[in-house]
Design a protein around this motif. Sequence first.
Motif, PDB file in Angstrom:
ATOM      1  N   ARG A 117     -46.896  -2.728  -4.970  1.00 40.56           N
ATOM      2  CA  ARG A 117     -46.731  -4.165  -3.970  1.00 40.56           C
ATOM      3  C   ARG A 117     -46.599  -3.642  -2.520  1.00 40.56           C
ATOM      4  NH1 ARG A 117     -47.156  -7.678  -8.109  1.00 40.56           N
ATOM      5  NH2 ARG A 117     -45.561  -8.147  -9.689  1.00 40.56           N
ATOM      6  N   GLY A 118     -46.457  -4.148  -2.111  1.00 41.08           N
ATOM      7  CA  GLY A 118     -46.413  -4.412  -0.035  1.00 41.08           C
ATOM      8  C   GLY A 118     -45.427  -3.639  -0.017  1.00 41.08           C
ATOM      9  N   GLU A 119     -44.215  -4.638  -0.630  1.00 38.63           N
ATOM     10  CA  GLU A 119     -43.159  -3.726   0.145  1.00 38.63           C
ATOM     11  C   GLU A 119     -42.823  -2.151  -0.012  1.00 38.63           C
ATOM     12  OE1 GLU A 119     -41.683  -5.633  -3.598  1.00 38.63           O
ATOM     13  OE2 GLU A 119     -42.652  -6.231  -1.981  1.00 38.63           O
ATOM     14  N   ARG A 120     -43.471  -0.991  -1.398  1.00 43.63           N
ATOM     15  CA  ARG A 120     -43.531   0.256  -1.532  1.00 43.63           C
ATOM     16  C   ARG A 120     -44.214   1.188  -0.143  1.00 43.63           C
ATOM     17  NH1 ARG A 120     -39.446   1.283  -4.638  1.00 43.63           N
ATOM     18  NH2 ARG A 120     -39.055   0.042  -6.353  1.00 43.63           N
ATOM     19  N   ILE A 121     -44.751  -0.390   0.467  1.00 39.27           N
ATOM     20  CA  ILE A 121     -45.710   0.954   1.478  1.00 39.27           C
ATOM     21  C   ILE A 121     -45.243   0.864   2.429  1.00 39.27           C
ATOM     22  CG2 ILE A 121     -48.285   0.779   2.756  1.00 39.27           C
ATOM     23  CD1 ILE A 121     -49.043  -0.409   0.166  1.00 39.27           C
TER      24      ILE A 121
END
Length: 197
Positions: A40-44
Amino acid sequence: MTSVFIVYFSQSGCTEQLAQACAAGISQQPGAHATLYPIRGERILNGRFRDPALFRALANADAIIFGTPTFMGGPAAQFKAFADASSENWEQQHWRDKLAAGFTVGGSFNGEQGSTLQSLITLACQHGMLWVGMDMPFSYTDKSINRLGVQYGSSAHAPEGTVHAQDLATVRHLGSRVARLAAQQVIARQCAQATDS
């Protein structure tokens, strides 16, 4: 229990379809358990993927299957962020001797999906993993699988957002194969440990 992780990124939902089919194939093998991990983008954060708990779990898995769409001839940037972050575990070789496999999807029959699979193979080799490719020729005996004739891993064609049924069957077969081989590896390790003690 044989533990197989599927780590993947999906933007349009096609790679998600492949991941689900792969998990179904893993579940066909007795005692095998599939864990799906969508990137998921929020992990980046600032271009760097962060999830220490995932990397701890992957260190204990028996096999890891990688999945990403093919964008511009290679893995999606979100998947690449995960791959780059795995370098923090590279020196310890936590994934050494684990089985690895991969799948990808593109909007054309050959949009360099092979390049994406080669990138996944390179990632696995960097970690000392053992790559599992396909074990059937180009649909010669079973016309329901491997219609694209790819041997590196599972490749799919989804020009309109829905993965072709034969491509889903191919990745399901790959998941089942990885789980079966991982179970054999677990038994071999247990036998070796029993002999040593």
